[in-house]
Write a protein that holds these residues in place. Structure first.
Motif, PDB file in Angstrom:
ATOM      1  N   ARG A 180      55.310  66.544  51.809  1.00 35.33           N
ATOM      2  CA  ARG A 180      55.313  67.369  50.598  1.00 35.33           C
ATOM      3  C   ARG A 180      56.445  66.950  49.653  1.00 35.33           C
ATOM      4  NH1 ARG A 180      54.903  72.873  52.515  1.00 35.33           N
ATOM      5  NH2 ARG A 180      52.665  72.764  52.151  1.00 35.33           N
ATOM      6  N   GLU A 192      55.330  65.953  45.881  1.00 37.86           N
ATOM      7  CA  GLU A 192      55.819  66.711  44.729  1.00 37.86           C
ATOM      8  C   GLU A 192      56.689  65.850  43.826  1.00 37.86           C
ATOM      9  OE1 GLU A 192      57.569  70.279  46.267  1.00 37.86           O
ATOM     10  OE2 GLU A 192      55.606  71.159  46.753  1.00 37.86           O
ATOM     11  N   THR A 225      50.656  67.298  44.990  1.00 34.36           N
ATOM     12  CA  THR A 225      50.897  68.230  46.090  1.00 34.36           C
ATOM     13  C   THR A 225      50.227  67.695  47.348  1.00 34.36           C
ATOM     14  OG1 THR A 225      48.875  69.496  45.637  1.00 34.36           O
ATOM     15  CG2 THR A 225      50.910  70.240  44.551  1.00 34.36           C
TER      16      THR A 225
END
Length: 250
Positions: A94, A98, A103
């Protein structure tokens, strides 16, 4: 609509296995290795950057902690430990997703863990506990009829059924173990025919010659198969020629 996914980021340090850049030009979802069976921070970051740039959904491909065995060796991991390790892998990926402006869109177990959770309810629930611990109510990709998808449904997560273009099936609809002859379909023409069959006919010919119904939302072409990018490109063209719309599920 049918999603086309592949296992990516399966390198480590100077070792490279998958042709990530070529595959990301074809697939709609990328199952990114999170460091336990393959992958390292630099590989994970590069794949996430490329996937985000090309609009490909990023999925966490979680595994047993088994770099030496590529995550394909059977292991007995306590449920609490496995849940924590699944959450750890999702969290690591993640960060890079990000940073790339994307995502983590879903989770898919890899190798021995994937196959174990077809029948093992305890391990399946541990994987789902890890997904829940990581947060985000992520969809879970798995074999139709598996304990994993049942556990995802019970936990309020979206279960997504998957088929395999390049793996042989048993009459029961499970995958033929890799240790058995013919477990991996190596003929590119056969992989293409099977892919269209999943999408159009809703099934595949099993190892004993019988027809097995497989209702799938996503189709996997393994990234570590020789010539995987070329095969995946042929699969996508064949699907679209058959009138199948190819698009991500997440």
């Amino acid at each position: 609509m049918l999603d086309l996914n592949a296992d990516l980021g399966e390198g480590f340090g100077r070792w490279t296995l998958t042709d990530d850049e070529a595959l990301l030009s074809v697939v709609t979802s990328a199952n990114v290795a999170c460091g336990f069976h393959a992958g390292d921070p630099s590989v994970m970051r590069r794949v996430c950057d490329l996937a985000a740039e090309r609009g490909v959904r990023i999925g966490a491909q979680v595994s047993y902690r088994d770099l030496a065995g590529f995550g394909r060796r059977a292991m007995d991991v306590p449920a609490d430990e496995l849940a924590a390790e699944v959450a750890y892998q999702i969290g690591a990926l993640r960060v890079f997703a990000e940073a790339a402006g994307a995502t983590v869109a879903y989770v898919k177990p890899h190798g021995a863990l994937y196959n174990r959770t077809v029948r093992d309810e305890t391990q399946a629930r541990a994987v789902i506990a890890g997904v829940t611990l990581a947060g985000g109510a992520l969809p879970v990709l798995g074999l139709p009829g598996s304990r994993l998808l049942d556990a995802a449904q019970e936990a309020g997560l979206r279960p997504v059924r998957e088929a395999f273009a390049d793996r042989a099936y048993t009459p029961e609809g499970t995958l033929v173990p890799r240790r058995e002859p013919g477990a991996v379909v190596e003929d590119a023409d056969a992989v293409v025919r099977r892919s269209v069959g999943f999408a159009v006919d809703g099934g595949v010919t099993a190892s004993d010659g019988s027809h097995v119904a497989v209702a799938a939302r996503s189709l996997c072409v393994h990234g570590d198969t020789p010539g995987a990018a070329r095969i995946a490109a042929r699969v996508r063209v064949a699907l679209e020629d058959a009138g199948v719309r190819v698009g991500a599920f997440a």
